[in-house]
Design a protein around this motif. Structure first.
Motif, PDB file in Angstrom:
ATOM      1  N   HIS A 259      11.847 -19.901  -8.059  1.00 56.08           N
ATOM      2  CA  HIS A 259      11.552 -21.083  -8.498  1.00 56.08           C
ATOM      3  C   HIS A 259      10.447 -21.154  -9.707  1.00 56.08           C
ATOM      4  O   HIS A 259      10.775 -21.764 -10.834  1.00 56.08           O
ATOM      5  CB  HIS A 259      10.922 -22.264  -7.426  1.00 56.08           C
ATOM      6  CG  HIS A 259      11.880 -22.775  -6.628  1.00 56.08           C
ATOM      7  ND1 HIS A 259      12.843 -23.647  -6.954  1.00 56.08           N
ATOM      8  CD2 HIS A 259      12.114 -22.560  -5.393  1.00 56.08           C
ATOM      9  CE1 HIS A 259      13.786 -23.849  -5.884  1.00 56.08           C
ATOM     10  NE2 HIS A 259      13.331 -23.087  -4.885  1.00 56.08           N
ATOM     11  N   LEU A 260       9.426 -20.528  -9.634  1.00 55.64           N
ATOM     12  CA  LEU A 260       8.304 -20.059 -10.718  1.00 55.64           C
ATOM     13  C   LEU A 260       9.152 -19.485 -12.091  1.00 55.64           C
ATOM     14  O   LEU A 260       8.841 -19.856 -12.925  1.00 55.64           O
ATOM     15  CB  LEU A 260       7.399 -19.526 -10.195  1.00 55.64           C
ATOM     16  CG  LEU A 260       6.316 -20.089  -9.586  1.00 55.64           C
ATOM     17  CD1 LEU A 260       5.120 -19.267  -8.790  1.00 55.64           C
ATOM     18  CD2 LEU A 260       5.518 -21.142 -10.221  1.00 55.64           C
ATOM     19  N   GLU A 261      10.372 -18.440 -11.596  1.00 56.96           N
ATOM     20  CA  GLU A 261      10.666 -17.704 -12.658  1.00 56.96           C
ATOM     21  C   GLU A 261      11.814 -18.873 -13.379  1.00 56.96           C
ATOM     22  O   GLU A 261      12.055 -18.921 -14.754  1.00 56.96           O
ATOM     23  CB  GLU A 261      11.693 -16.761 -12.217  1.00 56.96           C
ATOM     24  CG  GLU A 261      12.233 -15.827 -13.084  1.00 56.96           C
ATOM     25  CD  GLU A 261      13.142 -14.603 -12.489  1.00 56.96           C
ATOM     26  OE1 GLU A 261      14.135 -14.081 -13.215  1.00 56.96           O
ATOM     27  OE2 GLU A 261      12.760 -14.255 -11.382  1.00 56.96           O
ATOM     28  N   HIS A 262      12.615 -19.652 -12.479  1.00 54.80           N
ATOM     29  CA  HIS A 262      13.436 -20.700 -13.128  1.00 54.80           C
ATOM     30  C   HIS A 262      12.457 -21.543 -14.004  1.00 54.80           C
ATOM     31  O   HIS A 262      12.949 -22.030 -15.230  1.00 54.80           O
ATOM     32  CB  HIS A 262      13.853 -21.412 -12.076  1.00 54.80           C
ATOM     33  CG  HIS A 262      15.009 -22.523 -12.455  1.00 54.80           C
ATOM     34  ND1 HIS A 262      14.526 -23.605 -13.104  1.00 54.80           N
ATOM     35  CD2 HIS A 262      16.288 -22.349 -12.324  1.00 54.80           C
ATOM     36  CE1 HIS A 262      15.426 -24.585 -13.320  1.00 54.80           C
ATOM     37  NE2 HIS A 262      16.760 -23.785 -12.993  1.00 54.80           N
ATOM     38  N   ASP A 263      11.421 -22.133 -13.610  1.00 59.74           N
ATOM     39  CA  ASP A 263      10.656 -22.909 -14.389  1.00 59.74           C
ATOM     40  C   ASP A 263      10.167 -22.510 -15.741  1.00 59.74           C
ATOM     41  O   ASP A 263      10.268 -22.836 -16.710  1.00 59.74           O
ATOM     42  CB  ASP A 263       9.350 -23.429 -13.675  1.00 59.74           C
ATOM     43  CG  ASP A 263       9.762 -24.282 -12.349  1.00 59.74           C
ATOM     44  OD1 ASP A 263      10.692 -24.923 -12.625  1.00 59.74           O
ATOM     45  OD2 ASP A 263       8.679 -24.273 -11.532  1.00 59.74           O
ATOM     46  N   ARG A 264       9.604 -20.998 -15.580  1.00 59.04           N
ATOM     47  CA  ARG A 264       9.355 -20.376 -16.822  1.00 59.04           C
ATOM     48  C   ARG A 264      10.563 -20.218 -17.761  1.00 59.04           C
ATOM     49  O   ARG A 264      10.476 -20.470 -18.959  1.00 59.04           O
ATOM     50  CB  ARG A 264       8.877 -18.922 -16.305  1.00 59.04           C
ATOM     51  CG  ARG A 264       8.183 -18.165 -17.727  1.00 59.04           C
ATOM     52  CD  ARG A 264       7.850 -16.929 -17.402  1.00 59.04           C
ATOM     53  NE  ARG A 264       9.268 -15.998 -16.963  1.00 59.04           N
ATOM     54  CZ  ARG A 264       9.287 -15.371 -16.052  1.00 59.04           C
ATOM     55  NH1 ARG A 264       8.289 -15.120 -15.076  1.00 59.04           N
ATOM     56  NH2 ARG A 264      10.377 -14.681 -15.843  1.00 59.04           N
ATOM     57  N   ASP A 265      11.610 -19.874 -17.403  1.00 59.77           N
ATOM     58  CA  ASP A 265      12.921 -19.877 -18.120  1.00 59.77           C
ATOM     59  C   ASP A 265      13.282 -21.150 -18.745  1.00 59.77           C
ATOM     60  O   ASP A 265      13.631 -21.458 -19.943  1.00 59.77           O
ATOM     61  CB  ASP A 265      14.026 -19.418 -17.205  1.00 59.77           C
ATOM     62  CG  ASP A 265      14.157 -17.815 -16.968  1.00 59.77           C
ATOM     63  OD1 ASP A 265      13.237 -17.077 -17.685  1.00 59.77           O
ATOM     64  OD2 ASP A 265      14.765 -17.478 -15.856  1.00 59.77           O
ATOM     65  N   ALA A 266      12.951 -22.485 -18.211  1.00 59.02           N
ATOM     66  CA  ALA A 266      13.437 -23.588 -18.469  1.00 59.02           C
ATOM     67  C   ALA A 266      12.326 -24.072 -19.457  1.00 59.02           C
ATOM     68  O   ALA A 266      12.670 -24.939 -20.442  1.00 59.02           O
ATOM     69  CB  ALA A 266      13.338 -24.679 -17.362  1.00 59.02           C
ATOM     70  N   LEU A 267      11.071 -23.663 -19.672  1.00 53.40           N
ATOM     71  CA  LEU A 267       9.996 -24.013 -20.474  1.00 53.40           C
ATOM     72  C   LEU A 267      10.249 -23.119 -21.874  1.00 53.40           C
ATOM     73  O   LEU A 267       9.577 -23.395 -22.510  1.00 53.40           O
ATOM     74  CB  LEU A 267       8.868 -23.826 -19.948  1.00 53.40           C
ATOM     75  CG  LEU A 267       8.388 -24.979 -18.929  1.00 53.40           C
ATOM     76  CD1 LEU A 267       7.072 -24.597 -18.266  1.00 53.40           C
ATOM     77  CD2 LEU A 267       8.608 -26.175 -19.299  1.00 53.40           C
ATOM     78  N   ARG A 268      10.893 -21.921 -21.706  1.00 55.99           N
ATOM     79  CA  ARG A 268      11.114 -20.883 -23.308  1.00 55.99           C
ATOM     80  C   ARG A 268      11.738 -21.930 -24.317  1.00 55.99           C
ATOM     81  O   ARG A 268      12.515 -22.779 -23.921  1.00 55.99           O
ATOM     82  CB  ARG A 268      11.982 -20.029 -22.546  1.00 55.99           C
ATOM     83  CG  ARG A 268      11.161 -18.913 -21.795  1.00 55.99           C
ATOM     84  CD  ARG A 268      11.994 -17.582 -21.804  1.00 55.99           C
ATOM     85  NE  ARG A 268      11.114 -16.710 -21.282  1.00 55.99           N
ATOM     86  CZ  ARG A 268      11.601 -15.699 -20.302  1.00 55.99           C
ATOM     87  NH1 ARG A 268      12.786 -15.435 -20.432  1.00 55.99           N
ATOM     88  NH2 ARG A 268      10.727 -14.830 -19.770  1.00 55.99           N
ATOM     89  N   PRO A 269      11.044 -21.605 -25.361  1.00 57.00           N
ATOM     90  CA  PRO A 269      11.818 -22.544 -26.531  1.00 57.00           C
ATOM     91  C   PRO A 269      13.147 -22.064 -26.802  1.00 57.00           C
ATOM     92  O   PRO A 269      13.964 -23.028 -27.338  1.00 57.00           O
ATOM     93  CB  PRO A 269      10.660 -21.826 -27.818  1.00 57.00           C
ATOM     94  CG  PRO A 269       9.862 -20.932 -27.308  1.00 57.00           C
ATOM     95  CD  PRO A 269      10.021 -20.753 -25.754  1.00 57.00           C
ATOM     96  N   ASP A 270      13.595 -20.920 -26.552  1.00 56.67           N
ATOM     97  CA  ASP A 270      14.877 -20.661 -26.909  1.00 56.67           C
ATOM     98  C   ASP A 270      15.982 -21.028 -25.687  1.00 56.67           C
ATOM     99  O   ASP A 270      17.209 -21.037 -26.022  1.00 56.67           O
ATOM    100  CB  ASP A 270      15.076 -19.097 -26.904  1.00 56.67           C
ATOM    101  CG  ASP A 270      14.828 -18.323 -25.752  1.00 56.67           C
ATOM    102  OD1 ASP A 270      14.058 -19.005 -25.005  1.00 56.67           O
ATOM    103  OD2 ASP A 270      15.228 -17.099 -25.617  1.00 56.67           O
ATOM    104  N   HIS A 271      15.268 -21.578 -24.839  1.00 54.56           N
ATOM    105  CA  HIS A 271      16.408 -22.391 -23.636  1.00 54.56           C
ATOM    106  C   HIS A 271      16.836 -23.576 -23.990  1.00 54.56           C
ATOM    107  O   HIS A 271      15.848 -24.651 -24.222  1.00 54.56           O
ATOM    108  CB  HIS A 271      15.805 -22.105 -22.147  1.00 54.56           C
ATOM    109  CG  HIS A 271      16.455 -22.789 -21.231  1.00 54.56           C
ATOM    110  ND1 HIS A 271      17.497 -22.019 -20.627  1.00 54.56           N
ATOM    111  CD2 HIS A 271      16.265 -23.894 -20.472  1.00 54.56           C
ATOM    112  CE1 HIS A 271      18.133 -22.872 -19.628  1.00 54.56           C
ATOM    113  NE2 HIS A 271      17.386 -24.075 -19.482  1.00 54.56           N
ATOM    114  N   GLU A 272      17.970 -23.940 -24.133  1.00 53.64           N
ATOM    115  CA  GLU A 272      18.604 -25.418 -24.186  1.00 53.64           C
ATOM    116  C   GLU A 272      19.747 -25.759 -23.451  1.00 53.64           C
ATOM    117  O   GLU A 272      20.315 -25.071 -23.001  1.00 53.64           O
ATOM    118  CB  GLU A 272      18.964 -25.479 -25.518  1.00 53.64           C
ATOM    119  CG  GLU A 272      17.892 -25.296 -26.514  1.00 53.64           C
ATOM    120  CD  GLU A 272      17.879 -25.795 -27.993  1.00 53.64           C
ATOM    121  OE1 GLU A 272      18.862 -26.548 -28.110  1.00 53.64           O
ATOM    122  OE2 GLU A 272      17.120 -25.417 -29.011  1.00 53.64           O
TER     123      GLU A 272
END
Length: 127
Positions: A114-127
């Motif tokens: 879940h923390l990895e998913h949260d980190r990926d969701a907060l990355r600027p290149d993730h849309e």
């Protein structure tokens, strides 16, 4: 009365901070639940394994004693050597089984996922 741009930015920042705190609290609660479940599982595993090993040790000891006593007159050295070899084979099997069990589970895997998913969701290149 309409809010100005500065108030909108401050309100959005407050909502973002509140959401981050809520997400952090949720992840922390998940980690605590997983840690408690893992602790309980490990304690149960240790108790069962310890009791099983004690009983197995007694059983093997009695079996080895029986074999040595049966062959004491004719082939006592061969009987002892065969019993020692059997103990080495059993020990190797137990070590391999313990390694498999140790690799089977990863501590707090759901929290980390879940923390990895949260980190990926907060990355600027993730849309």
């Amino acid at each position: 009365m309409m809010a100005g741009p500065a108030e909108n930015v401050i309100g959005a920042a407050r909502r973002l901070i509140a959401n981050l705190i809520d997400t952090g609290e949720t992840r922390l609660r998940l980690a605590v639940v997983e840690w408690e479940a893992e602790r309980e599982r490990l304690l149960t595993l240790l108790l069962l394994a310890g009791a099983g090993l004690i009983m197995l040790s007694f059983a093997i000891g009695m079996l080895l004693l029986l074999i040595v006593v049966m062959y004491w007159d004719e082939n006592r050295l061969q009987a002892i050597a065969i019993c020692a070899g059997a103990l080495f084979v059993i020990a190797a099997g137990l070590i391999l089984a313990a390694r498999r069990v140790a690799r089977r589970r990863k501590l707090m895997a759901a929290t980390l996922r879940h923390l990895e998913h949260d980190r990926d969701a907060l990355r600027p290149d993730h849309e």
